[in-house]
Design a protein around this motif. Structure first.
Motif, PDB file in Angstrom:
ATOM      1  N   VAL A 109      47.338   4.220  98.428  1.00 47.88           N
ATOM      2  CA  VAL A 109      48.689   4.060  97.897  1.00 47.88           C
ATOM      3  C   VAL A 109      48.596   2.889  96.927  1.00 47.88           C
ATOM      4  CG1 VAL A 109      51.113   3.580  98.413  1.00 47.88           C
ATOM      5  CG2 VAL A 109      49.678   4.740 100.109  1.00 47.88           C
ATOM      6  N   PRO A 110      48.723   3.169  95.595  1.00 48.75           N
ATOM      7  CA  PRO A 110      48.569   2.064  94.652  1.00 48.75           C
ATOM      8  C   PRO A 110      49.789   1.156  94.634  1.00 48.75           C
ATOM      9  CG  PRO A 110      48.830   4.174  93.491  1.00 48.75           C
ATOM     10  CD  PRO A 110      48.991   4.449  94.954  1.00 48.75           C
ATOM     11  N   LYS A 111      49.599  -0.066  94.124  1.00 51.40           N
ATOM     12  CA  LYS A 111      50.758  -0.940  93.907  1.00 51.40           C
ATOM     13  C   LYS A 111      51.603  -0.325  92.792  1.00 51.40           C
ATOM     14  CE  LYS A 111      49.241  -5.207  95.839  1.00 51.40           C
ATOM     15  NZ  LYS A 111      48.449  -6.405  95.593  1.00 51.40           N
ATOM     16  N   PRO A 112      52.906  -0.623  92.740  1.00 46.35           N
ATOM     17  CA  PRO A 112      53.776  -0.021  91.724  1.00 46.35           C
ATOM     18  C   PRO A 112      53.190  -0.184  90.316  1.00 46.35           C
ATOM     19  CG  PRO A 112      55.049  -1.376  93.250  1.00 46.35           C
ATOM     20  CD  PRO A 112      53.609  -1.569  93.612  1.00 46.35           C
ATOM     21  N   GLY A 113      53.172   0.902  89.564  1.00 42.64           N
ATOM     22  CA  GLY A 113      52.722   0.846  88.179  1.00 42.64           C
ATOM     23  C   GLY A 113      51.212   0.827  88.003  1.00 42.64           C
ATOM     24  N   ARG A 114      50.446   0.881  89.083  1.00 40.20           N
ATOM     25  CA  ARG A 114      48.981   0.864  88.971  1.00 40.20           C
ATOM     26  C   ARG A 114      48.417   2.225  89.347  1.00 40.20           C
ATOM     27  NH1 ARG A 114      47.410  -4.527  89.255  1.00 40.20           N
ATOM     28  NH2 ARG A 114      49.146  -5.716  88.389  1.00 40.20           N
ATOM     29  N   SER A 115      47.256   2.566  88.787  1.00 41.57           N
ATOM     30  CA  SER A 115      46.590   3.795  89.231  1.00 41.57           C
ATOM     31  C   SER A 115      45.074   3.615  89.139  1.00 41.57           C
ATOM     32  CB  SER A 115      47.058   5.015  88.432  1.00 41.57           C
ATOM     33  OG  SER A 115      47.092   4.700  87.064  1.00 41.57           O
ATOM     34  N   PRO A 116      44.502   2.932  90.131  1.00 35.52           N
ATOM     35  CA  PRO A 116      43.068   2.692  90.118  1.00 35.52           C
ATOM     36  C   PRO A 116      42.291   4.012  90.140  1.00 35.52           C
ATOM     37  CG  PRO A 116      44.010   2.192  92.278  1.00 35.52           C
ATOM     38  CD  PRO A 116      45.150   2.444  91.355  1.00 35.52           C
ATOM     39  N   THR A 117      41.197   4.085  89.401  1.00 34.82           N
ATOM     40  CA  THR A 117      40.384   5.303  89.364  1.00 34.82           C
ATOM     41  C   THR A 117      39.244   5.174  90.363  1.00 34.82           C
ATOM     42  OG1 THR A 117      38.907   4.353  87.739  1.00 34.82           O
ATOM     43  CG2 THR A 117      40.824   5.573  86.889  1.00 34.82           C
ATOM     44  N   LYS A 118      38.552   6.301  90.552  1.00 38.55           N
ATOM     45  CA  LYS A 118      37.383   6.290  91.435  1.00 38.55           C
ATOM     46  C   LYS A 118      36.361   5.270  90.920  1.00 38.55           C
ATOM     47  CE  LYS A 118      33.510   9.172  92.861  1.00 38.55           C
ATOM     48  NZ  LYS A 118      32.844  10.469  92.746  1.00 38.55           N
ATOM     49  N   GLU A 119      36.178   5.254  89.579  1.00 35.68           N
ATOM     50  CA  GLU A 119      35.189   4.337  89.002  1.00 35.68           C
ATOM     51  C   GLU A 119      35.574   2.884  89.298  1.00 35.68           C
ATOM     52  OE1 GLU A 119      36.391   7.108  87.365  1.00 35.68           O
ATOM     53  OE2 GLU A 119      34.488   8.085  87.901  1.00 35.68           O
ATOM     54  N   ASP A 120      36.884   2.563  89.146  1.00 34.35           N
ATOM     55  CA  ASP A 120      37.355   1.190  89.443  1.00 34.35           C
ATOM     56  C   ASP A 120      36.994   0.816  90.875  1.00 34.35           C
ATOM     57  OD1 ASP A 120      38.619   1.109  87.007  1.00 34.35           O
ATOM     58  OD2 ASP A 120      40.597   1.672  87.808  1.00 34.35           O
ATOM     59  N   MET A 121      37.309   1.744  91.782  1.00 34.04           N
ATOM     60  CA  MET A 121      37.143   1.431  93.207  1.00 34.04           C
ATOM     61  C   MET A 121      35.662   1.291  93.562  1.00 34.04           C
ATOM     62  SD  MET A 121      40.147   0.954  94.217  1.00 34.04           S
ATOM     63  CE  MET A 121      39.628   0.451  95.833  1.00 34.04           C
ATOM     64  N   LEU A 122      34.847   2.213  93.022  1.00 31.73           N
ATOM     65  CA  LEU A 122      33.421   2.144  93.347  1.00 31.73           C
ATOM     66  C   LEU A 122      32.797   0.868  92.771  1.00 31.73           C
ATOM     67  CD1 LEU A 122      32.085   5.812  93.202  1.00 31.73           C
ATOM     68  CD2 LEU A 122      33.079   4.521  95.097  1.00 31.73           C
ATOM     69  N   ALA A 123      33.228   0.505  91.563  1.00 33.44           N
ATOM     70  CA  ALA A 123      32.692  -0.719  90.962  1.00 33.44           C
ATOM     71  C   ALA A 123      33.050  -1.917  91.837  1.00 33.44           C
ATOM     72  CB  ALA A 123      33.263  -0.900  89.554  1.00 33.44           C
ATOM     73  N   PHE A 124      34.265  -1.897  92.373  1.00 28.06           N
ATOM     74  CA  PHE A 124      34.734  -3.005  93.216  1.00 28.06           C
ATOM     75  C   PHE A 124      33.981  -3.066  94.543  1.00 28.06           C
ATOM     76  CE2 PHE A 124      37.720  -4.528  96.502  1.00 28.06           C
ATOM     77  CZ  PHE A 124      37.971  -5.809  96.012  1.00 28.06           C
ATOM     78  N   MET A 125      33.657  -1.890  95.076  1.00 27.24           N
ATOM     79  CA  MET A 125      33.058  -1.855  96.423  1.00 27.24           C
ATOM     80  C   MET A 125      31.535  -1.986  96.395  1.00 27.24           C
ATOM     81  SD  MET A 125      35.500   1.197  97.927  1.00 27.24           S
ATOM     82  CE  MET A 125      35.400   0.991  99.690  1.00 27.24           C
ATOM     83  N   THR A 126      30.925  -1.598  95.284  1.00 25.74           N
ATOM     84  CA  THR A 126      29.461  -1.612  95.207  1.00 25.74           C
ATOM     85  C   THR A 126      28.920  -3.025  95.429  1.00 25.74           C
ATOM     86  OG1 THR A 126      29.485   0.248  93.703  1.00 25.74           O
ATOM     87  CG2 THR A 126      27.479  -1.068  93.709  1.00 25.74           C
ATOM     88  N   GLY A 127      27.857  -3.084  96.229  1.00 25.50           N
ATOM     89  CA  GLY A 127      27.240  -4.383  96.500  1.00 25.50           C
ATOM     90  C   GLY A 127      27.826  -5.051  97.731  1.00 25.50           C
ATOM     91  N   LYS A 128      28.996  -4.579  98.174  1.00 25.28           N
ATOM     92  CA  LYS A 128      29.613  -5.193  99.346  1.00 25.28           C
ATOM     93  C   LYS A 128      29.327  -4.405 100.622  1.00 25.28           C
ATOM     94  CE  LYS A 128      33.306  -7.290  96.594  1.00 25.28           C
ATOM     95  NZ  LYS A 128      33.997  -6.621  95.501  1.00 25.28           N
ATOM     96  N   ILE A 129      28.852  -3.165 100.463  1.00 20.15           N
ATOM     97  CA  ILE A 129      28.485  -2.328 101.625  1.00 20.15           C
ATOM     98  C   ILE A 129      27.240  -1.524 101.265  1.00 20.15           C
ATOM     99  CG2 ILE A 129      30.666  -1.926 102.876  1.00 20.15           C
ATOM    100  CD1 ILE A 129      31.039   0.507 100.997  1.00 20.15           C
ATOM    101  N   ALA A 130      26.624  -0.910 102.269  1.00 17.45           N
ATOM    102  CA  ALA A 130      25.454  -0.056 102.000  1.00 17.45           C
ATOM    103  C   ALA A 130      25.866   1.027 101.012  1.00 17.45           C
ATOM    104  CB  ALA A 130      24.982   0.581 103.304  1.00 17.45           C
ATOM    105  N   LYS A 131      24.926   1.369 100.111  1.00 19.99           N
ATOM    106  CA  LYS A 131      25.278   2.299  99.028  1.00 19.99           C
ATOM    107  C   LYS A 131      25.737   3.651  99.579  1.00 19.99           C
ATOM    108  CE  LYS A 131      23.506   3.502  94.506  1.00 19.99           C
ATOM    109  NZ  LYS A 131      22.515   4.567  94.346  1.00 19.99           N
TER     110      LYS A 131
END
Ligand code: ADP
Length: 541
Positions: A482-504
């Motif tokens: 559920v995005p914050k109002p007016g935002r629409s994060p993409t899969k690429e945004d989310m993966l870029a954010f999560m990469t390196g913080k958990i096992a690939k």
């Protein structure tokens, strides 16, 4: 040889007696359901509880009878708890957020005789009353001036019902193992099951909660339980606050960020407790209003995993210490609290946050183990995960009427249905509920860990992860946002954010944006409903 000390059964009314004697003038402040703030004291609350006990006896209520409440956290509800249990009857807290079918089923199963309800729930109960044949009469928790017209059977307002009861009576005396409270699990995992607390278990559980590394209330604290009396024994607070002589601040029906903030400030609350969704509401309100927390020292967060970003917000922005806690209806409910032992006292910054995001260590009265599917114990190394099992004097031994059969293993441990790791210092971390872990290529992925991580992205309001069937890997994670109002994060945004913080291989295979994520009656993400929403979902190949 037996000891030669006094026989002093651990009965709940000794708690309110103690509060009235030692902390008689200490306040209970409630936002009443009628609207205004109401103030009373432990001494007056004890007197009211005695009046309730007297009136119940005149109504023909006997030891062992079940009396239901459907009510918010207020002084009246608190007094009912003590009044009902003070004659040896059982206080059955009904969760008004359950489906109507479930409520009818639960009342019939418990065979409740009376139902005490807040004004809020009159329409619901009028609809439902024909399906609640065991209820002889409904008592509305208000006074004559606020009593509406209602078709509820035998309806009377609480204050009129109490007319003529002067409180001149003694508490009953009985065995400390007598049943005191009844609370049904929300049935997230099948039909609801009744957990029947005893006087002894409630007193011991409250004493355990008062240990400094658990909730640790003192007489100088002002405590605001947002966590409802109707959910899992209010995390002991209806007992532990009066035991300590802490001021009790009851939020009534208004649990939104603005209302909670107002009470926190006006009543100079020092410690408060609730599930993460409540704190999301408060933090959003503080963001929007540039509000501050001037008296709050500690916030207890549990019931579902507390996102790391939330711990960070409370501790770094507001200087409020977060105590992450884990438990369940069956454990009274406090099982672990994450306070810092000497082994971790030297940590700072992110390393300390990593520890605080864990569910914590068990106080005296709770024993834990983790086991594999064959029941063999697993090592406490911080990374091997298995079924979390617990035992202790405030852990359920069986359910009401024996439902679910034998629920303990050979050593008397109860299977929590959670999957967890425990480290060498005894810190437990929930990996997932056993039904929610994502089984990918024979390995397990923790949905909770992915959710916590995704929640840290600035465009994300709420996140949930479920396993979706996958031809090669069995299941792979789908991240629902559920995005914050007016935002629409993409899969690429989310993966870029999560990469390196958990096992690939833990990275989600897809991201779906939704307007809302379904929640259970107790504010948790309802994975079953979410899985239904996505039952026809296929990953793009
Ligand atoms: P229900 O089982 O009906 O949802 P409970 O309140 O008894 O109601 O839920 C207990 C469950 O909530 C635990 O078994 C666990 O899965 C989850 N839970 C409670 N606290 C936490 C926490 N701090 N982190 C992760 N999960 C939690």
């Amino acid at each position: 040889m037996l000891g030669l000390m006094q026989d002093w059964p651990l009965l709940i009314h000794r708690v309110i007696d103690h509060a009235a004697i030692q902390h008689g003038g200490r306040e209970i402040v409630s936002r009443s359901v009628e609207g205004p703030i109401r103030r009373t004291t432990y001494a007056k609350a004890r007197h009211q509880a005695l009046r309730i006990a007297q009136r119940l006896s005149r109504e023909g209520i006997r030891a062992g009878d079940r009396i239901a409440t459907m009510a918010w956290n207020t002084d009246r509800h608190f007094q009912l708890w003590y009044g009902i249990t003070g004659i040896g009857a059982v206080c059955h807290t009904l969760n008004p957020r359950l489906f109507e079918d479930q409520i009818a089923w639960i009342v019939a199963h418990a065979e409740d005789r009376l139902l005490f309800a807040d004004l809020t729930f009159i329409p619901l109960l009028e609809r439902l009353q024909d399906r609640l044949p065991s209820i002889e009469r409904f008592v509305v928790m208000t006074d004559a001036a606020h009593m509406p017209q209602t078709t509820l059977r035998g309806a009377i307002d609480l204050e009129s019902w109490l007319d003529g009861a002067d409180g001149d009576m003694r508490w009953a005396s009985f065995d400390e193992n007598t049943a005191a409270g009844l609370c049904y699990t929300s049935g997230t995992t099948g039909s609801p099951k009744g957990v029947l607390y005893s006087h002894r278990s409630n007193v011991l559980h409250a004493m355990a909660a008062l240990q400094p590394d658990s909730l640790g209330f003192s007489a100088r604290d002002s405590v605001l339980p947002v966590v409802p009396l109707f959910h899992a024994n209010s995390w002991s607070i209806a007992y532990s606050a009066p035991m300590a002589g802490a001021k009790l601040v009851m939020p009534g029906a208004r649990l939104d960020g603005a209302s909670i903030h107002q009470l926190l400030e006006e009543e100079q609350v020092s410690i408060t407790a609730a599930v993460p969704t409540v704190w999301l509401g408060l933090l959003n309100h503080l963001d929007a209003t540039k509000g501050a927390l001037t008296s709050l020292k500690r916030v207890v967060i549990g019931g579902s995993a507390c996102p790391r970003a939330m711990i960070e917000a409370f501790e770094r922005r507001f200087g409020v210490e977060v105590l992450h806690a884990w438990g369940m209806t069956e454990t009274s409910p406090l099982g672990t609290v994450c306070s810092i032992k000497p082994a971790y006292a030297g940590l700072e910054g992110d390393a300390l946050l990593d520890i605080k995001a864990r569910q914590g260590h068990a106080p005296f009265t709770v024993e834990m183990k983790i086991t594999d599917d064959e029941g063999r114990p697993l090592p406490w190394d911080g990374h091997t995960f298995g079924r979390l099992m617990v035992r202790g004097p405030a852990v359920a031994a069986s359910y009401m009427r024996g439902d679910g059969g034998d629920i303990l293993d050979d050593e008397g441990f109860f299977d929590t249905g959670d999957v967890a790791t425990i480290d060498e210092h005894g810190y437990m971390a929930i990996t997932d509920r056993s039904k929610d872990v994502i089984k990918s290529g024979g390995e397990w992925i923790s949905s909770i860990e992915l959710e916590n991580l995704a929640m840290g992205h600035p465009d994300v309001h709420e996140a949930a992860v479920i396993g979706i069937a996958h031809p090669k890997w069995d299941e792979r994670p789908l991240l629902v946002i559920v995005p914050k109002p007016g935002r629409s994060p993409t899969k690429e945004d989310m993966l870029a954010f999560m990469t390196g913080k958990i096992a690939k291989w833990w990275l989600p295979d897809a991201v779906a944006l939704v307007e809302a994520i379904p929640h259970t009656a107790t504010g948790k993400i309802q994975k079953t409903a979410l899985r239904e929403m996505f039952q026809d979902y296929h990953f793009k190949t």
